[in-house]
Design an enzyme around this catalytic site. Structure first.
Site, mmCIF file in Angstrom:
data_model
loop_
_atom_site.group_PDB
_atom_site.id
_atom_site.type_symbol
_atom_site.label_atom_id
_atom_site.label_comp_id
_atom_site.label_asym_id
_atom_site.label_seq_id
_atom_site.Cartn_x
_atom_site.Cartn_y
_atom_site.Cartn_z
ATOM 1 N N LYS A 1 0.738 -1.246 0.119
ATOM 2 C CA LYS A 1 0.025 0.140 -0.162
ATOM 3 C C LYS A 1 0.747 1.216 -0.095
ATOM 4 O O LYS A 1 0.813 2.383 -0.673
ATOM 5 C CB LYS A 1 -0.707 0.173 1.195
ATOM 6 C CG LYS A 1 -1.538 1.216 1.448
ATOM 7 C CD LYS A 1 -2.281 1.312 2.840
ATOM 8 C CE LYS A 1 -1.550 1.621 4.094
ATOM 9 N NZ LYS A 1 -1.436 3.069 4.368
ATOM 10 N N ASN A 2 1.767 1.224 0.849
ATOM 11 C CA ASN A 2 2.529 2.548 1.123
ATOM 12 C C ASN A 2 3.567 2.916 0.050
ATOM 13 O O ASN A 2 3.740 3.929 -0.581
ATOM 14 C CB ASN A 2 3.429 2.673 2.201
ATOM 15 C CG ASN A 2 2.358 2.666 3.558
ATOM 16 O OD1 ASN A 2 1.171 3.166 3.386
ATOM 17 N ND2 ASN A 2 2.681 2.356 4.725
ATOM 18 N N ARG B 1 -3.885 11.334 4.048
ATOM 19 C CA ARG B 1 -3.172 12.418 3.978
ATOM 20 C C ARG B 1 -1.790 12.155 3.035
ATOM 21 O O ARG B 1 -1.043 13.050 2.642
ATOM 22 C CB ARG B 1 -2.563 12.382 5.537
ATOM 23 C CG ARG B 1 -2.567 11.157 6.057
ATOM 24 C CD ARG B 1 -2.072 11.316 7.681
ATOM 25 N NE ARG B 1 -0.789 12.065 7.598
ATOM 26 C CZ ARG B 1 -0.836 13.464 7.928
ATOM 27 N NH1 ARG B 1 -1.655 14.222 8.258
ATOM 28 N NH2 ARG B 1 0.462 14.118 7.829
ATOM 29 N N CYS C 1 -4.895 13.105 12.197
ATOM 30 C CA CYS C 1 -5.429 11.858 11.968
ATOM 31 C C CYS C 1 -5.529 11.213 13.563
ATOM 32 O O CYS C 1 -5.217 11.762 14.229
ATOM 33 C CB CYS C 1 -5.110 10.950 11.065
ATOM 34 S SG CYS C 1 -3.546 9.966 11.549
ATOM 35 N N ARG D 1 0.580 14.851 13.123
ATOM 36 C CA ARG D 1 1.159 14.544 11.767
ATOM 37 C C ARG D 1 1.173 15.882 10.932
ATOM 38 O O ARG D 1 0.681 15.970 9.879
ATOM 39 C CB ARG D 1 0.278 13.433 11.024
ATOM 40 C CG ARG D 1 0.386 12.087 11.842
ATOM 41 C CD ARG D 1 -0.522 10.935 11.064
ATOM 42 N NE ARG D 1 0.501 10.541 10.049
ATOM 43 C CZ ARG D 1 -0.070 9.475 9.403
ATOM 44 N NH1 ARG D 1 -1.024 9.015 9.624
ATOM 45 N NH2 ARG D 1 0.986 9.113 8.343
ATOM 46 N N PRO D 2 2.120 16.696 11.468
ATOM 47 C CA PRO D 2 2.063 17.953 10.587
ATOM 48 C C PRO D 2 2.978 17.605 9.124
ATOM 49 O O PRO D 2 3.379 16.408 9.189
ATOM 50 C CB PRO D 2 3.217 18.877 11.507
ATOM 51 C CG PRO D 2 3.755 17.916 12.406
ATOM 52 C CD PRO D 2 3.030 16.651 12.479
ATOM 53 N N ASP E 1 4.193 0.514 12.279
ATOM 54 C CA ASP E 1 3.185 -0.003 11.765
ATOM 55 C C ASP E 1 2.859 -1.552 12.187
ATOM 56 O O ASP E 1 1.810 -1.850 11.717
ATOM 57 C CB ASP E 1 3.260 0.111 10.214
ATOM 58 C CG ASP E 1 3.045 1.576 9.552
ATOM 59 O OD1 ASP E 1 3.327 1.648 8.461
ATOM 60 O OD2 ASP E 1 2.746 2.415 10.541
ATOM 61 N N VAL F 1 7.240 6.852 17.536
ATOM 62 C CA VAL F 1 7.152 7.630 16.435
ATOM 63 C C VAL F 1 5.485 8.470 16.094
ATOM 64 O O VAL F 1 5.850 9.656 16.178
ATOM 65 C CB VAL F 1 6.880 6.539 15.057
ATOM 66 C CG1 VAL F 1 6.605 7.469 13.718
ATOM 67 C CG2 VAL F 1 8.246 5.818 14.936
ATOM 68 N N ARG G 1 -8.741 -0.008 4.342
ATOM 69 C CA ARG G 1 -7.840 0.915 3.828
ATOM 70 C C ARG G 1 -6.634 0.347 3.426
ATOM 71 O O ARG G 1 -5.830 0.850 2.643
ATOM 72 C CB ARG G 1 -7.756 1.949 4.946
ATOM 73 C CG ARG G 1 -8.719 2.752 5.208
ATOM 74 C CD ARG G 1 -8.256 4.060 6.188
ATOM 75 N NE ARG G 1 -7.252 4.849 5.590
ATOM 76 C CZ ARG G 1 -7.045 6.001 5.796
ATOM 77 N NH1 ARG G 1 -7.416 6.493 6.998
ATOM 78 N NH2 ARG G 1 -6.032 6.581 5.168
HETATM 79 C C1 EPZ Z 1 4.312 6.882 6.427
HETATM 80 O O1 EPZ Z 1 3.656 7.950 6.879
HETATM 81 C C2 EPZ Z 1 3.378 5.608 6.340
HETATM 82 N N1 EPZ Z 1 2.416 5.990 5.310
HETATM 83 C C3 EPZ Z 1 3.151 5.411 7.688
HETATM 84 O O2 EPZ Z 1 1.992 4.238 7.296
HETATM 85 C C4 EPZ Z 1 3.938 5.196 8.793
HETATM 86 O O3 EPZ Z 1 3.289 4.716 10.031
HETATM 87 C C5 EPZ Z 1 4.796 6.160 8.869
HETATM 88 O O4 EPZ Z 1 5.360 6.496 7.382
HETATM 89 C C6 EPZ Z 1 6.181 5.779 9.627
HETATM 90 O O5 EPZ Z 1 6.809 4.974 9.208
HETATM 91 C C7 EPZ Z 1 2.734 6.204 4.126
HETATM 92 O O6 EPZ Z 1 3.717 5.786 3.779
HETATM 93 C C8 EPZ Z 1 1.562 6.352 3.530
HETATM 94 P P1 EPZ Z 1 6.446 10.017 8.860
HETATM 95 P P2 EPZ Z 1 4.454 9.446 6.969
HETATM 96 O O7 EPZ Z 1 6.423 11.437 8.084
HETATM 97 O O8 EPZ Z 1 5.341 9.643 6.157
HETATM 98 C C9 EPZ Z 1 6.549 13.397 12.099
HETATM 99 C C10 EPZ Z 1 0.029 2.867 7.900
HETATM 100 O O9 EPZ Z 1 -0.600 2.353 8.769
HETATM 101 N N2 EPZ Z 1 6.488 14.325 10.963
HETATM 102 O O10 EPZ Z 1 7.270 8.995 8.488
HETATM 103 O O11 EPZ Z 1 3.118 10.251 7.209
HETATM 104 C C11 EPZ Z 1 5.046 12.807 12.198
HETATM 105 O O12 EPZ Z 1 4.159 13.663 13.038
HETATM 106 C C12 EPZ Z 1 0.687 4.354 7.814
HETATM 107 O O13 EPZ Z 1 0.324 2.244 6.631
HETATM 108 C C13 EPZ Z 1 6.612 15.754 11.249
HETATM 109 O O14 EPZ Z 1 6.712 16.067 12.491
HETATM 110 O O15 EPZ Z 1 4.898 9.427 8.562
HETATM 111 C C14 EPZ Z 1 5.493 11.404 12.974
HETATM 112 O O16 EPZ Z 1 5.562 11.834 14.183
HETATM 113 C C15 EPZ Z 1 0.222 4.900 9.214
HETATM 114 N N3 EPZ Z 1 6.719 16.798 10.200
HETATM 115 C C16 EPZ Z 1 7.006 11.312 12.376
HETATM 116 O O17 EPZ Z 1 7.260 12.281 11.848
HETATM 117 C C17 EPZ Z 1 6.669 16.347 8.819
HETATM 118 O O18 EPZ Z 1 6.716 16.977 7.859
HETATM 119 C C18 EPZ Z 1 6.991 10.144 11.392
HETATM 120 O O19 EPZ Z 1 6.031 10.221 10.312
HETATM 121 C C19 EPZ Z 1 6.357 14.822 8.722
HETATM 122 C C20 EPZ Z 1 6.349 14.015 9.708
#
Ligand code: EPZ
Length: 418
Positions: free
Chosen positions: A22-23, A95, A119, A124-125, A306, A328, A398
């Protein structure tokens, strides 16, 4: 409202093919916007999140179509993109659609994408996405909930992410492919989905090195051509199915996934007592008496957030205690109250869940709250005595294609009720 009904107590046995990731798919769909023609993705999972991303691309004016002769092949032609704006009512549902910002800004000079908002699992900024694009010369404004990124042409730059972000790394890496000059990105995410996207872009003609490490270098090119790609197997679905085999003391084989993508998960399940053999595109698990393990989630190659809920479900029935720490996301324990309804003994203390194994779980109606929490409830239900009803299964759909059919094919007594 659809729900899934499980009669627990069956050992899972047999072999199942894991669906496409998916991702990886969501990032590749955004990446297809960069090509000047129709790209084709094969082994695409049929999921609500993929449908949501297809809706976004369609709203932009791209042509998105499933192959008439293969339900898992998707073609994307961005040449019709006339309106580089992804609206709130679509972005808020999924998102990851924020990942179209970089490709649109790079390809069309301007992009407007709704700020996705938080979410269930956290705020998740997207500040890192924005800072990264600004480092490539994009003028980025946030007004009325819309992030607008514009530049006559992006230019290569240096940027170090303040924290590891998967989609942030992917978004900025995509934009850098069409920027003028060289871009150096530091503190990048190393997930397999970043590597998969880099391979796709390189096939299109992008010049990328270092994907899979924390330093990625991109030399911008003038144009990218459309290509075809087979999407890799979903490492989280694979981990979820292994967890289902583990808690039922089963014996199962998974095909269609690279075991190298889920080493940390395999290591944790082995530590919990499972025998797991690996081959180049398959895994074999033999469940056994489970013992408690500790886990701390971390960016790849660490133990994936995840898989946190799914591992917690497994250790609810393990001998001894376990401490599962989520580092995370700030609110990713919503499965805990529902697991307690099934008889689990879990105490939360800040970012840590303290689990004491119990001898038996008992079936009950439970509520799915987010994608991976739902998977965790299914896993526990498979080992609970009696019937469990998991409500709000749209969360599960999803990220898992026909999960009940996969589990039923392994011997689970499971059915979907409308
Ligand atoms: C990806 O989300 C995955 N989704 C998520 O999978 C996964 O949990 C996550 O990576 C972590 O491995 C997809 O790839 C579609 P991050 P992503 O940016 O990229 C903070 C699932 O269940 N952050 O790596 O959105 C954020 O709040 C989903 O399949 C900022 O602060 O996650 C989090 O605490 C859920 N500012 C941390 O970083 C930013 O600009 C990691 O989030 C971006 C992120």
């Amino acid at each position: 409202m659809e729900r899934i009904v499980v009669q627990g107590g069956r050992r899972l046995t047999g072999s199942v093919r894991v669906s496409g990731s998916k991702n990886a798919t969501l990032a590749l769909m955004a990446g297809a916007l960069l090509a000047d023609g129709e790209s084709r993705l094969r082994n695409v999972p049929r999921l609500r999140d993929v449908d949501a991303m297809a809706q976004i691309l369609d709203a932009l004016g791209a042509r998105v179509a499933w192959a008439p002769d293969d339900p898992h092949t998707l073609s994307i032609d961005p040449r019709g993109v006339h309106n580089p704006e992804a609206p709130y009512d679509l972005v808020r549902k999924m998102r990851a659609s924020f990942m179209v910002l970089g490709p649109l800004a790079a390809r069309f000079g301007v992009a407007r994408v709704s700020e996705p908002g938080g979410c269930a699992i956290g705020v998740r900024p997207v500040d890192q996405h924005v800072k990264g694009l600004a480092a490539l010369g994009a003028k980025v404004r946030l007004e009325h909930g819309i992030v607008e990124a514009s530049a006559a042409r992006l230019r290569g730059g240096r940027f170090s992410f303040d924290l590891v972000t998967v989609n942030g790394t992917q978004n900025v890496m995509m934009a850098a492919c069409l920027a003028a000059g060289e871009t150096v990105l530091e503190n990048c995410a190393r997930e397999p989905e970043v590597v998969e996207l880099a391979q796709f872009l390189a096939r299109m003609g992008a010049e990328i090195s270092g994907a899979g490490t924390d330093r990625i270098v991109v030399r911008g090119v003038e144009r990218l051509r459309p290509v075809a790609l087979d999407v890799c197997g979903d490492r989280i679905e694979a981990g979820t199915l292994l967890a289902a085999g583990a808690i039922t003391g089963g014996q199962l084989e998974l095909t269609g996934v690279d075991p190298g993508h889920l080493e940390a998960t395999v290591e944790k399940l082995r530590a919990a007592g499972c025998d797991i053999d690996l081959a180049h595109d398959r895994l074999r698990l033999r469940g056994a008496e489970l013992r408690g393990v500790d886990a701390v989630t971390a960016p790849f190659p660490g133990f994936p957030t995840d898989m946190q809920a799914q591992l917690m479900a497994v250790v609810t029935k393990a001998a001894g205690s376990s401490v599962i720490t989520e580092t995370v996301f700030e609110n990713r324990f919503m499965h805990v109250p529902e697991l307690i309804r099934l008889g689990a003994d879990i105490r939360l203390s800040g970012r840590a869940a303290h689990v004491r194994g119990v001898r038996r779980l008992s079936g009950a109606p439970v509520m799915a709250t987010d994608l991976r929490a739902s998977a965790s409830l299914l896993i526990a239900a498979l080992a609970a005595e009696g019937e469990t009803v998991v409500n709000r299964v749209y969360h599960i759909d999803r990220g898992y294609e026909r999960i009940e059919a996969k589990l039923a094919s392994l011997g689970a007594a499971i059915r979907r009720e409308v």
